[in-house]
Design a protein around this motif. Structure first.
Motif, PDB file in Angstrom:
ATOM      1  N   ARG A 179       0.836  -1.201   0.000  1.00  0.00           N
ATOM      2  CA  ARG A 179       0.000   0.000   0.000  1.00  0.00           C
ATOM      3  C   ARG A 179       0.875   1.257   0.000  1.00  0.00           C
ATOM      4  N   LEU A 180       1.939   1.229   0.783  1.00  0.00           N
ATOM      5  CA  LEU A 180       2.857   2.366   0.819  1.00  0.00           C
ATOM      6  C   LEU A 180       3.508   2.569  -0.543  1.00  0.00           C
ATOM      7  N   ASN A 200       6.852  -8.730  -3.387  1.00  0.00           N
ATOM      8  CA  ASN A 200       6.465  -7.968  -4.576  1.00  0.00           C
ATOM      9  C   ASN A 200       6.533  -8.853  -5.819  1.00  0.00           C
ATOM     10  N   GLU A 201       7.487  -9.777  -5.834  1.00  0.00           N
ATOM     11  CA  GLU A 201       7.575 -10.725  -6.945  1.00  0.00           C
ATOM     12  C   GLU A 201       6.359 -11.647  -6.944  1.00  0.00           C
ATOM     13  N   ALA A 206       1.060 -12.949  -9.398  1.00  0.00           N
ATOM     14  CA  ALA A 206      -0.400 -12.989  -9.287  1.00  0.00           C
ATOM     15  C   ALA A 206      -1.067 -12.021 -10.255  1.00  0.00           C
ATOM     16  N   GLY A 207      -0.259 -11.262 -10.984  1.00  0.00           N
ATOM     17  CA  GLY A 207      -0.814 -10.325 -11.955  1.00  0.00           C
ATOM     18  C   GLY A 207      -1.161  -8.966 -11.381  1.00  0.00           C
ATOM     19  N   VAL A 208      -0.657  -8.672 -10.184  1.00  0.00           N
ATOM     20  CA  VAL A 208      -0.910  -7.382  -9.540  1.00  0.00           C
ATOM     21  C   VAL A 208       0.309  -6.488  -9.732  1.00  0.00           C
ATOM     22  N   GLU A 209       0.135  -5.419 -10.474  1.00  0.00           N
ATOM     23  CA  GLU A 209       1.248  -4.537 -10.787  1.00  0.00           C
ATOM     24  C   GLU A 209       1.495  -3.535  -9.660  1.00  0.00           C
ATOM     25  N   LEU A 210       2.770  -3.323  -9.357  1.00  0.00           N
ATOM     26  CA  LEU A 210       3.187  -2.345  -8.364  1.00  0.00           C
ATOM     27  C   LEU A 210       4.231  -1.421  -8.973  1.00  0.00           C
TER      28      LEU A 210
END
Length: 345
Positions: A179-180, A200-201, A206-210
């Protein structure tokens, strides 16, 4: 007939012959989310949401014995209809809905009702029996909108930068840290501890971009980090490595920071009441939306919260579990003070 029973191994569904978030190894574990107080290594089989599997793989090396299920899809386990609904706590977090012969029970795990921009938004589920956490089950815990909290954090970081201080944010590796990253990206580079970089990897799988972050390595100089944002897990907040950075300023991101005593507890320079759990109003609104006839209250301010529910006409009972020790989630491979060491599985 009751659909769940609280045993010395965890929450057990006799009709389906499976456990929900057991704290001792069992044959079949239905997992609400990836925090260490809710998932243990050693079960023969796991069932979780699609987005939780990469987290279990990253943290515990679990893969072949992990079955997944998307939200709102029903499966039959020995006659029990089981489905998952969003809990809004962290990525993949799920409420477990059980139905058997017309009786409906929902085990919520951990949850929050404010949408955080990453986790799938909380969805109330009507049921006869509801199992709720009460981590922040006291009236003093009422969160500000997260947009306001992030503005406070950004202002604090900017002030540190002008004073030549290193901005260090303390946050759980799974959930809070992401979230940060999502909300602070842009003006300053973000440096993260190995445990956060590894997770984060898992998010990427999981297909969630950061937004892009920088893994902390021995090659990164202290003056580089002073010009950015450093995010570390709680287990390292009081370590020598942190104290050796250039004029470190520590900001703890936790719901406990809503109470001033919390800042003294963590020896923090700043505290930001950013939580992945529901506050008092959130807990009450979630429970009322279920229309449950019976509420079991686990981990947190169970006595106060259960008493209040009974006073307002909602039948409630305290239950002792081993949930809520979220610091355990940050101790996996992190008991030392070295932020460069890889997190163990």
């Amino acid at each position: 007939m009751a659909l769940i029973k609280f045993t010395n191994r965890g929450i057990y569904c006799k009709q389906g012959n499976f456990y929900i978030d057991p704290w001792h190894p069992v044959d079949y574990a239905v997992t609400t989310h990836g925090h260490a107080d809710h998932v243990k290594w050693g079960n023969k089989n796991y069932l979780c949401h699609d987005l939780t599997k990469p987290i279990l793989k990253q943290r515990y090396g679990l893969e072949d014995n992990v079955q997944t299920l998307p939200y709102n899809k029903e499966i039959d386990i020995n006659g029990v209809k089981l489905s998952l609904f969003p809990a809004g706590h962290v990525i993949g977090s799920s409420q477990i809905r059980l139905e058997y012969k017309g009786e409906i029970c929902v085990v919520s795990g951990d949850y929050k009702v404010e949408y955080d921009g990453i986790s799938t938004a909380f969805e109330p589920v009507k049921c006869h029996t509801f199992v709720s956490e009460s981590t922040f089950g006291l009236p003093i815990y009422t969160w500000q909108a997260q947009e306001l909290i992030f503005e406070q954090i950004k202002s604090w970081i900017a002030d540190n930068c002008t004073k030549g201080k290193t901005s260090i944010l303390v946050a759980y590796s799974l959930g809070k840290a992401q979230r940060l990253i999502k909300n602070l990206a842009g003006e300053y580079p973000i440096y993260v501890h190995n445990s956060i970089a590894n997770l984060n990897e898992g998010f990427a799988e999981a297909g969630v971009e950061l937004p892009e972050t920088i893994r902390i390595t021995p090659e990164i100089k202290k003056d580089e980090m002073q010009k950015g944002i450093v995010i570390i897990p709680p287990a390292l907040a009081d370590g020598r490595w942190v104290k050796n950075l250039q004029q470190p300023a520590i900001g703890v991101c936790s719901g406990w920071m809503a109470v001033r005593a919390g800042r003294r507890w963590r020896s923090a320079d700043a505290g930001f009441a950013l939580s992945d759990h529901a506050d008092w109003p959130g807990l009450l609104s979630a429970i009322k939306a279920t229309e449950a006839e019976k509420v079991f209250v686990t981990h947190g301010s169970t006595a106060v919260f259960s008493k209040y529910l009974n006073e307002v006409g909602i039948s409630s009972e305290e239950v002792t579990t081993k949930y809520g020790a979220e610091d355990d989630d940050e101790i996996i491979g992190e008991a030392n003070e070295n932020p460069l060491k890889e997190e163990s599985k």
